[in-house]
Design a protein around this motif. Structure first.
Motif, PDB file in Angstrom:
ATOM      1  N   SER A  43       0.884  -1.312   0.007  1.00 47.98           N
ATOM      2  CA  SER A  43       0.136  -0.200  -0.215  1.00 47.98           C
ATOM      3  C   SER A  43       0.782   1.204  -0.080  1.00 47.98           C
ATOM      4  N   LEU A  44       2.006   1.338   0.753  1.00 50.15           N
ATOM      5  CA  LEU A  44       2.808   2.452   0.594  1.00 50.15           C
ATOM      6  C   LEU A  44       3.483   2.571  -0.670  1.00 50.15           C
ATOM      7  N   TYR A  45       3.942   1.655  -1.016  1.00 50.93           N
ATOM      8  CA  TYR A  45       4.417   1.431  -2.438  1.00 50.93           C
ATOM      9  C   TYR A  45       3.749   2.259  -3.585  1.00 50.93           C
ATOM     10  N   ASN A  46       2.569   1.679  -3.360  1.00 47.03           N
ATOM     11  CA  ASN A  46       1.525   2.229  -4.339  1.00 47.03           C
ATOM     12  C   ASN A  46       1.128   3.720  -4.003  1.00 47.03           C
ATOM     13  N   ALA A  47       1.279   4.186  -2.966  1.00 44.22           N
ATOM     14  CA  ALA A  47       0.878   5.497  -2.554  1.00 44.22           C
ATOM     15  C   ALA A  47       2.125   6.550  -3.028  1.00 44.22           C
ATOM     16  N   ILE A  48       3.524   5.700  -3.344  1.00 43.41           N
ATOM     17  CA  ILE A  48       4.859   6.639  -3.517  1.00 43.41           C
ATOM     18  C   ILE A  48       4.919   6.536  -4.992  1.00 43.41           C
ATOM     19  N   TYR A  49       4.647   5.476  -5.473  1.00 42.51           N
ATOM     20  CA  TYR A  49       5.262   5.121  -7.015  1.00 42.51           C
ATOM     21  C   TYR A  49       4.219   4.748  -7.851  1.00 42.51           C
ATOM     22  N   GLU A  50       4.491   4.950  -9.173  1.00 47.73           N
ATOM     23  CA  GLU A  50       3.594   4.396 -10.209  1.00 47.73           C
ATOM     24  C   GLU A  50       3.529   2.922 -10.358  1.00 47.73           C
ATOM     25  N   THR A  51       2.428   2.305 -10.335  1.00 49.78           N
ATOM     26  CA  THR A  51       2.502   0.699 -10.431  1.00 49.78           C
ATOM     27  C   THR A  51       1.543   0.581 -11.506  1.00 49.78           C
ATOM     28  N   GLU A  52       0.680   1.157 -12.059  1.00 52.31           N
ATOM     29  CA  GLU A  52      -0.285   0.780 -13.003  1.00 52.31           C
ATOM     30  C   GLU A  52       0.046   1.686 -14.228  1.00 52.31           C
ATOM     31  N   LYS A  71       7.920   5.101 -11.202  1.00 47.66           N
ATOM     32  CA  LYS A  71       8.162   6.370 -11.217  1.00 47.66           C
ATOM     33  C   LYS A  71       7.781   7.163 -10.044  1.00 47.66           C
ATOM     34  N   PRO A  72       8.327   7.765  -9.390  1.00 43.84           N
ATOM     35  CA  PRO A  72       7.847   8.253  -8.258  1.00 43.84           C
ATOM     36  C   PRO A  72       6.891   9.378  -8.471  1.00 43.84           C
ATOM     37  N   LYS A  73       5.962   9.483  -7.326  1.00 42.79           N
ATOM     38  CA  LYS A  73       4.729  10.378  -7.320  1.00 42.79           C
ATOM     39  C   LYS A  73       4.429  11.205  -6.091  1.00 42.79           C
ATOM     40  N   ASP A  74       5.842  11.486  -5.557  1.00 34.96           N
ATOM     41  CA  ASP A  74       5.863  12.054  -4.162  1.00 34.96           C
ATOM     42  C   ASP A  74       6.121  13.449  -4.072  1.00 34.96           C
ATOM     43  N   LYS A  75       5.669  14.417  -5.189  1.00 36.76           N
ATOM     44  CA  LYS A  75       6.030  15.849  -4.903  1.00 36.76           C
ATOM     45  C   LYS A  75       5.598  16.355  -3.683  1.00 36.76           C
TER      46      LYS A  75
END
Length: 336
Positions: free
Chosen positions: A132-141, A150-154
């Motif tokens: 869940s943490l990984y999905n919240a921080i990085y693109e998985t789909e 790719k990070p989505k943690d801006k």
């Protein structure tokens, strides 16, 4: 009574030492496995390259060049396997680091509650909380894997999972005007993947050469066909190499690094115990794991709401957003 307590303590210490030995052994084995895979693939690809170099220049069998794509496929596959192997190793080493840190974070009773969670039970919780943490921080789909990981943690100000970023504002570095104080995660995986990726690109060269051979023979259709194959293969390789490099960066200095895994393991154990406590309150006479996945998922959601405040969340777990600057309770009162 004292003898019983001492025996229990000694037993826990033995279990702890056995677990650490087992984790270290498996972690080292998976890393050695990647090394073997890499060198075997290099030897295999060397044989194929040698055969192509021997046969193709004669012009008698330009179709043999397609075998070069097998080289690319093998190298990309082994490189990807390497990310999985090192992911497993980091997860294991991270768990050991988590156990070491638990010695100092909590008092004896709370520490034992962390240690009493078996490895497989901890892994069961990991597969929900960490994922869940990984999905919240990085693109998985993503489409065709483009931009995967790719990070989505801006919007995440405090990136506790990136050591190098936390050192950017180092006072000494600012005074010196260069990056002296820095984080070094090792270079073996990076260098090995460079070699594998380079050979993957080399696998396309025989196809390009075959296209030229067909063109010189006046076989335009085959020439264009092979050129299209080489261009398509090149694009696929670029995408896969980019994905592998992003995954490697996450392994070295991201959520999958040993440092970050240790922090996530703390949160995983906290979420697991909170889920069990909640189930026991709801199902006082029922099965202790009834609706475990659903309840654990709720706590994982609470953690995702508090990614920036993961350290505070570990000390004061909640399903909602923590109030900023919330006063922490004493460590002895914490129930992980």
């Amino acid at each position: 009574m004292n003898d019983s307590v001492t025996n229990n303590s000694n037993s826990r210490n033995r279990d702890y030492e056995n677990l650490v030995d087992s984790l270290r052994s498996e972690a080292n084995n998976v890393k050695d496995c990647f090394t073997k895979f890499s060198f075997h693939s290099l030897a295999f690809n060397g044989i194929i390259f040698g055969y192509i170099i021997k046969v193709q220049p004669t012009g008698e069998a330009p179709f043999i060049s397609l075998v070069g794509l097998i080289i690319s496929l093998v190298c990309l596959t082994v490189a990807r396997i390497g990310t999985y192997k090192y992911g497993t190793a980091n997860r294991h080493f991270g768990y050991e680091l988590h156990l070491e840190r638990t010695r100092y974070l909590f008092d004896t009773s709370e520490r034992n509650k962390c240690w009493i969670v078996g490895w497989e039970e901890a892994m069961r919780a990991w597969r929900i909380v960490q994922a869940s943490l990984y999905n919240a921080i990085y693109e998985t789909e993503t489409f065709l894997g483009i931009g995967k990981d790719k990070p989505k943690d801006k919007d995440i100000a405090y990136k506790w999972y990136k050591v190098s970023e936390n050192l950017k504002d180092n006072t000494y570095n600012k005074e010196e005007g260069r990056q002296i104080v820095q984080y070094y995660s090792g270079s073996y995986l990076k260098e090995m993947m460079k070699i594998l990726h380079m050979i993957a690109f080399l696998g396309v060269i025989p196809v390009i050469f075959a296209s030229i051979q067909f063109y010189l023979k006046g076989e335009d259709f085959n020439s264009y066909f092979f050129m299209i194959i080489s261009l398509f293969s090149f694009v696929i390789i670029v995408i896969r190499v980019s994905n592998n490099n992003r995954k490697r960066e996450i392994l070295e200095d991201g959520l999958l690094s040993i440092h970050s895994c240790a922090i996530v393991w703390q949160a995983v154990i906290v979420a697991h115990n909170k889920a069990k406590d909640e189930i026991s309150e709801i199902e006082s006479n029922g099965h202790p794991y009834k609706n475990y996945s659903r309840v654990l998922g709720e706590w994982a959601g609470g953690l995702c709401l508090n990614i920036e405040s993961i350290h505070d969340w570990v000390m004061n777990p909640a399903k909602e957003k923590l109030v900023e600057n919330k006063k922490l309770t004493s460590r002895k009162s914490i129930r992980p």
